[in-house]
Scaffold this motif. Structure first.
Motif, PDB file in Angstrom:
ATOM      1  N   TRP A   1      14.265  -1.035 -21.752  1.00  0.00           N
ATOM      2  CA  TRP A   1      14.207  -2.312 -22.452  1.00  0.00           C
ATOM      3  C   TRP A   1      15.550  -2.926 -22.804  1.00  0.00           C
ATOM      4  O   TRP A   1      15.737  -4.147 -22.604  1.00  0.00           O
ATOM      5  CB  TRP A   1      13.356  -2.189 -23.728  1.00  0.00           C
ATOM      6  N   PRO A   2      16.529  -2.199 -23.356  1.00  0.00           N
ATOM      7  CA  PRO A   2      17.764  -2.883 -23.776  1.00  0.00           C
ATOM      8  C   PRO A   2      18.426  -3.694 -22.671  1.00  0.00           C
ATOM      9  O   PRO A   2      18.844  -4.841 -22.893  1.00  0.00           O
ATOM     10  CB  PRO A   2      18.664  -1.715 -24.237  1.00  0.00           C
ATOM     11  N   ALA A   3      18.532  -3.126 -21.482  1.00  0.00           N
ATOM     12  CA  ALA A   3      19.168  -3.852 -20.373  1.00  0.00           C
ATOM     13  C   ALA A   3      18.339  -5.076 -19.986  1.00  0.00           C
ATOM     14  O   ALA A   3      18.891  -6.148 -19.701  1.00  0.00           O
ATOM     15  CB  ALA A   3      19.343  -2.933 -19.170  1.00  0.00           C
ATOM     16  N   LEU A   4      17.013  -4.934 -19.978  1.00  0.00           N
ATOM     17  CA  LEU A   4      16.152  -6.069 -19.639  1.00  0.00           C
ATOM     18  C   LEU A   4      16.311  -7.190 -20.654  1.00  0.00           C
ATOM     19  O   LEU A   4      16.418  -8.372 -20.290  1.00  0.00           O
ATOM     20  CB  LEU A   4      14.687  -5.620 -19.593  1.00  0.00           C
ATOM     21  N   ALA A   5      16.340  -6.840 -21.939  1.00  0.00           N
ATOM     22  CA  ALA A   5      16.427  -7.847 -22.991  1.00  0.00           C
ATOM     23  C   ALA A   5      17.698  -8.668 -22.885  1.00  0.00           C
ATOM     24  O   ALA A   5      17.677  -9.898 -23.009  1.00  0.00           O
ATOM     25  CB  ALA A   5      16.343  -7.165 -24.358  1.00  0.00           C
ATOM     26  N   VAL A   6      18.823  -8.006 -22.645  1.00  0.00           N
ATOM     27  CA  VAL A   6      20.105  -8.718 -22.589  1.00  0.00           C
ATOM     28  C   VAL A   6      20.240  -9.485 -21.272  1.00  0.00           C
ATOM     29  O   VAL A   6      20.777 -10.596 -21.245  1.00  0.00           O
ATOM     30  CB  VAL A   6      21.269  -7.727 -22.772  1.00  0.00           C
ATOM     31  N   ALA A   7      19.734  -8.923 -20.191  1.00  0.00           N
ATOM     32  CA  ALA A   7      19.806  -9.616 -18.900  1.00  0.00           C
ATOM     33  C   ALA A   7      19.053 -10.944 -18.943  1.00  0.00           C
ATOM     34  O   ALA A   7      19.503 -11.946 -18.359  1.00  0.00           O
ATOM     35  CB  ALA A   7      19.242  -8.722 -17.793  1.00  0.00           C
ATOM     36  N   LEU A   8      17.918 -10.976 -19.620  1.00  0.00           N
ATOM     37  CA  LEU A   8      17.144 -12.218 -19.698  1.00  0.00           C
ATOM     38  C   LEU A   8      17.923 -13.315 -20.421  1.00  0.00           C
ATOM     39  O   LEU A   8      17.833 -14.493 -20.067  1.00  0.00           O
ATOM     40  CB  LEU A   8      15.813 -11.963 -20.411  1.00  0.00           C
ATOM     41  N   ILE A   9      18.701 -12.950 -21.432  1.00  0.00           N
ATOM     42  CA  ILE A   9      19.509 -13.959 -22.133  1.00  0.00           C
ATOM     43  C   ILE A   9      20.573 -14.522 -21.197  1.00  0.00           C
ATOM     44  O   ILE A   9      20.811 -15.736 -21.156  1.00  0.00           O
ATOM     45  CB  ILE A   9      20.180 -13.351 -23.376  1.00  0.00           C
TER      46      ILE A   9
END
Length: 426
Positions: A357-365
């Motif tokens: 999740w952490p990488a996905l969350a920041v990548a979307l931003i």
């Protein structure tokens, strides 16, 4: 008389501004607010109502991991610091993970509700009716931070709405499914730290980073990327503040029970018989009669690789040190932060779905400025979140598609200049 009328007019104006302050904030953060409300509603309904009904089980479908952290928070509330890292807490992160749950435990204790773990005689733990909304709302700090960053990047309201929706689906894995609000809260604080740095507010960024590390040290992966954007003359102070909160909490825990604290924080055992073993599991030190491996060494390796990423990417950001960043620089920093956070999944000997999740969350931003990046990156993140909940046997069968999906999401979210060299501004 004129002065009094003028003063009254000013007072009315000030009162009107104060009365409109909350509605203005609601309008500005409408999408993460709606996403949070929706996630709480879906989370509580899916765990207590239609989720168990679909599975044909009488028990509520609760996130097991949360109860151990609640036990740790309860011990802190009652002053039992020495028991923070002893069974049944199973705590292996920094003490801040338990600290942020103390208000919840205080309310649960005041209400006279038991924190007994779900079992055959306790199919519907009443504590979840309080713990569920609290931990989901706490996790939603990441949604509000993402919206604030997307706004600063110049994303319009439609893109921010799409970002909030995709981010909430991804956040479900961390909060509702697995019960780790500390991961989401730490990443949310890290994102606010990056936002503060983009506005040249280094001191605020340092304390926010320190709070994030104290809650969940996974954000240490992103610290090298953040550090290279700090002015060299302020770097020592930044790192001291970033280390301060965790040092104080860990020092207190170690003073109360050195052996338990040292073992939990340094070895960080993870259970290969419960979670998804990866190809790295065969190289990790084994513990617990061969049923667990020590994840600590692999995480140190990931941090070293993150330092290499920071050195490669940071050369382009010299001109941004100590000054407000352009949207392009902010987007690049966010993308490289996502890459650094993804390294945990690349090197982890034992994986759990919410590690993605952490990488996905920041990548979307990072992708939120453009529909051509946001739509495919959001689709990839949502699909990966859902597929990652499957259990597959074999060291390669689950880990390989998860890492491939994570790499695909990062590629789709890439920003112009994030993958190729650009001239260094001297």
């Amino acid at each position: 008389m004129g002065i009094e009328l003028g003063r009254a007019s000013t007072d009315r104006s000030a009162g009107g501004d104060a009365g409109r302050a909350i509605p203005r904030w609601v309008d500005r953060r409408l999408w993460p607010l709606l996403a949070t409300i929706g996630l709480i509603a879906v989370g509580m309904a899916s765990t207590t109502w239609w989720g168990p009904w679909l599975l044909g089980k009488p028990a509520w479908s609760l996130p097991d991991d949360l109860w151990a952290t609640l036990a740790a928070a309860q011990r802190l509330l009652h002053g039992n610091l020495g028991g923070l890292y002893t069974p049944p807490t199973r705590l292996i992160t920094f003490p801040g993970a338990a600290v942020i749950l103390i208000p919840l435990v205080a309310v649960i204790d005041a209400a006279g509700v038991s924190l007994q773990v779900q079992n055959a005689h306790n199919l519907h733990p009443a504590a979840w009716l309080l713990a569920g909304p609290y931990e989901i709302a706490l996790s939603a700090v990441a949604l509000f931070a993402a919206d604030a960053l997307a706004e600063h990047l110049g994303a319009d309201r439609a893109k921010r709405a799409a970002l909030a929706g995709a981010s909430a689906v991804a956040l479900w894995s961390v909060s509702v499914r697995w019960g780790h609000p500390e991961d989401a809260a730490a990443v949310g604080l890290l994102l606010y730290a990056i936002l503060a740095l983009s506005k040249a507010r280094t001191g605020r960024a340092a304390w926010l980073t320190g709070a994030a590390v104290a809650i969940q040290p996974l954000v240490l992966l992103a610290l090298p990327v953040v550090a290279v954007v700090v002015e060299p003359r302020r770097l020592a102070g930044f790192l001291a503040r970033a280390a301060g909160p965790a040092a104080v909490l860990l020092g207190a825990a170690a003073a109360a029970n050195w052996s338990a604290t040292f073992h939990a924080v340094t070895s960080q055992p993870n259970w290969i018989t419960v979670d998804q073993a990866t190809p790295w599991a065969s190289l990790a030190p084994h513990a617990g009669n061969g049923q667990a491996v020590a994840a600590g060494p692999a995480r140190i390796l990931a941090i070293l690789v993150a330092c290499g990423c920071a050195l490669v990417a940071g050369r382009r950001w010299r001109a941004a040190r100590g000054a407000p960043w352009s949207p392009d620089v902010l987007a690049e920093v966010l993308w490289w932060t996502a890459v650094a956070l993804a390294l945990r999944s690349l090197f982890e000997p034992v994986m759990v779905a919410y590690y993605l999740w952490p990488a996905l969350a920041v990548a979307l931003i990072a992708a939120s400025r453009s529909w051509s990046r946001l739509i495919p990156a959001s689709a990839a993140a949502v699909v990966l979140t859902l597929v990652s909940q499957l259990t597959l046997h074999g060291a390669w069968s689950w880990w390989t598609p998860m890492v491939a999906g994570l790499a695909l999401t990062l590629y789709l979210a890439r920003t112009p200049g994030s993958l190729q060299a650009t001239p260094v501004e001297e």
